[in-house]
Design an enzyme around this catalytic site. Sequence first.
Site, short mmCIF file in Angstrom:
data_model
loop_
_atom_site.label_atom_id
_atom_site.label_comp_id
_atom_site.label_asym_id
_atom_site.label_seq_id
_atom_site.Cartn_x
_atom_site.Cartn_y
_atom_site.Cartn_z
N TYR A 124 1.00 -1.35 -0.33
CA TYR A 124 -0.14 0.08 -0.22
C TYR A 124 1.35 1.59 -0.19
CZ TYR A 124 -3.11 3.17 1.12
OH TYR A 124 -3.95 4.26 0.74
N GLN A 186 -10.71 0.81 1.03
CA GLN A 186 -11.11 -0.19 -0.22
C GLN A 186 -10.33 -0.94 -0.44
OE1 GLN A 186 -11.71 3.03 0.69
NE2 GLN A 186 -11.26 3.87 -1.50
N ASN A 209 -3.10 6.62 6.83
CA ASN A 209 -3.99 7.29 7.35
C ASN A 209 -4.67 6.34 8.60
OD1 ASN A 209 -6.59 6.27 6.59
ND2 ASN A 209 -6.11 8.47 4.83
N SER A 233 4.26 9.29 12.49
CA SER A 233 5.77 9.15 12.54
C SER A 233 6.30 9.45 13.73
CB SER A 233 5.71 9.69 11.13
OG SER A 233 7.70 9.12 10.84
N GLN A 255 10.77 15.51 10.08
CA GLN A 255 9.47 14.34 10.84
C GLN A 255 8.41 15.43 11.39
OE1 GLN A 255 11.03 11.20 10.60
NE2 GLN A 255 9.15 10.45 10.68
N HIS A 258 5.74 15.60 8.54
CA HIS A 258 4.89 14.35 8.03
C HIS A 258 3.66 14.27 8.38
CE1 HIS A 258 7.13 11.15 5.93
NE2 HIS A 258 7.87 11.49 7.37
N GLU A 322 10.92 5.37 16.34
CA GLU A 322 10.46 5.28 15.49
C GLU A 322 11.76 5.39 15.06
OE1 GLU A 322 8.46 5.65 10.58
OE2 GLU A 322 8.19 7.06 12.84
N HIS A 323 12.76 7.05 14.79
CA HIS A 323 14.01 6.88 14.19
C HIS A 323 14.79 7.56 15.39
CE1 HIS A 323 10.97 7.64 10.95
NE2 HIS A 323 12.04 7.76 10.50
N ASP A 356 15.16 7.99 5.49
CA ASP A 356 13.58 7.83 4.24
C ASP A 356 14.38 7.30 2.99
OD1 ASP A 356 12.19 8.28 6.68
OD2 ASP A 356 12.26 10.14 6.09
N GLU A 410 3.00 -35.99 30.33
CA GLU A 410 1.79 -35.04 29.55
C GLU A 410 1.27 -35.92 29.41
OE1 GLU A 410 3.62 -31.95 26.60
OE2 GLU A 410 4.65 -31.38 28.04
N HIS A 415 1.12 -40.03 21.20
CA HIS A 415 3.19 -39.19 21.01
C HIS A 415 3.83 -40.40 20.90
CE1 HIS A 415 0.67 -35.23 20.49
NE2 HIS A 415 1.82 -35.06 20.36
#
Length: 427
Positions: A124, A186, A209, A233, A255, A258, A322-323, A356, A410, A415
């Site tokens: 995506y 979608q 988003n 971000s 950053q 974003h 994250e960064h 990036d 067990e 088994h």
Amino acid sequence: MQVFEYPQKSDWAKLLQRPENDLSGLFNTVQDILNDIKANGESAAKAYSEKFDGYAPETLLVSKDEMDEACLQVSSKLKEAIYMAKLNIEKFHQAQISPEKIVETMPGVTCRQKSMPIEKVGLYIPGGTAPLFSTVLMLAIPAIIAGCKQIVLCTPANNEGKINPAILFAASLIGVKNVFKLGGVQAIGSMAYGIESIPKVDKIFGPGNSYVTAAKQLVSLKDVAIDMPAGPSEVEVMADESANAAFIASDLLSQAEHGIDSQVIFITDCKALIAEVQEELSKQLKTLSRKEIAEKALENSRIILLKDKNEMIEMTNEYAPEHLIIAMRDEDEVADKITNAGSVFIGNYTPESAGDYASGTNHTLPTHGYARAYSGVNLDSYIKKITFQKITAEGLKKIGPAIEVMAATEQLDAHKNAVTIRLNSLK
């Protein structure tokens, strides 16, 4: 940015809270859309495309002519930059290929692990206020290297039915042929369930988003795997008196632009540096085309003055950014002590922008503290690992009695019997 000086450790967790991004209110809306797409396929996907993006294409698949036309629209300078980034990203991800290892755990007992590509992956690519052609490189290149048989790429078209040419050029350069004009929930639903034009995939990758994030979470419950939990971000900068205030401000703003829910954190043990960074932020902010977005993000952001380097390292590992940018005199030593971060940028001349776009590492990274447990996208993200074992008759004689004892303990009699019946045949 809010400034906090020498906070008590008991207050750290509150200071490091991310902006609230409650998706619960979206889930019913998103689930309704997903249900519609699952039931009605392409007609529903197109209807939502027209509703949310202002365009419903007759044909979702981008044609070869459209790809060729888009490639002609991209400047030579940008093509050269994208090609350089492609080579670096390929080189870094190819180095992650690991050879198959065969291990004899004991005489007659052989085990091995084999890496196999995930067959069908969906990528995506956001195309709204910032069409992320760089994400095409980050997601498609490792998929190609891993050997995924089918790569499906979805990205929204504008209200004229056009996709950003750089997105199509990047896809064409890498060799992704199945590009579809579809965005939002979608697109996620179409890849998760499969519709007339778009095949069902096994795993979905890519940012988006809050609606896309909610859709990915919902389809991952039982229909398809996803790369990782994702959120707004974020970046953290660690700096001491040796750092350059202008560099720090530029990284924080890169950053912040974003999105309004992005968060930037600046921690330092140098009080004088704070005023310098604030002055640079004010100066540089005025020049940004996305000034309003960055300003909103800075409202969620903090400058934190700590006592020393050890506190800075401890707070960073608690935040799990994250960064992470380290602009400190002993930057390499500090970097070695970081245990929780998506990607680390070391030294005054390593902007987060490098990761990036073009240094070679992947920019699809865990946010919201998930770096404590998740890696960023890498070659292994596109691979499943299958284990194999082979036991000879002599090997079963050695390992069998231990299996029998464990299975009996067990209370799993079948088994135990699966081993016992074989051992008896060897007497």
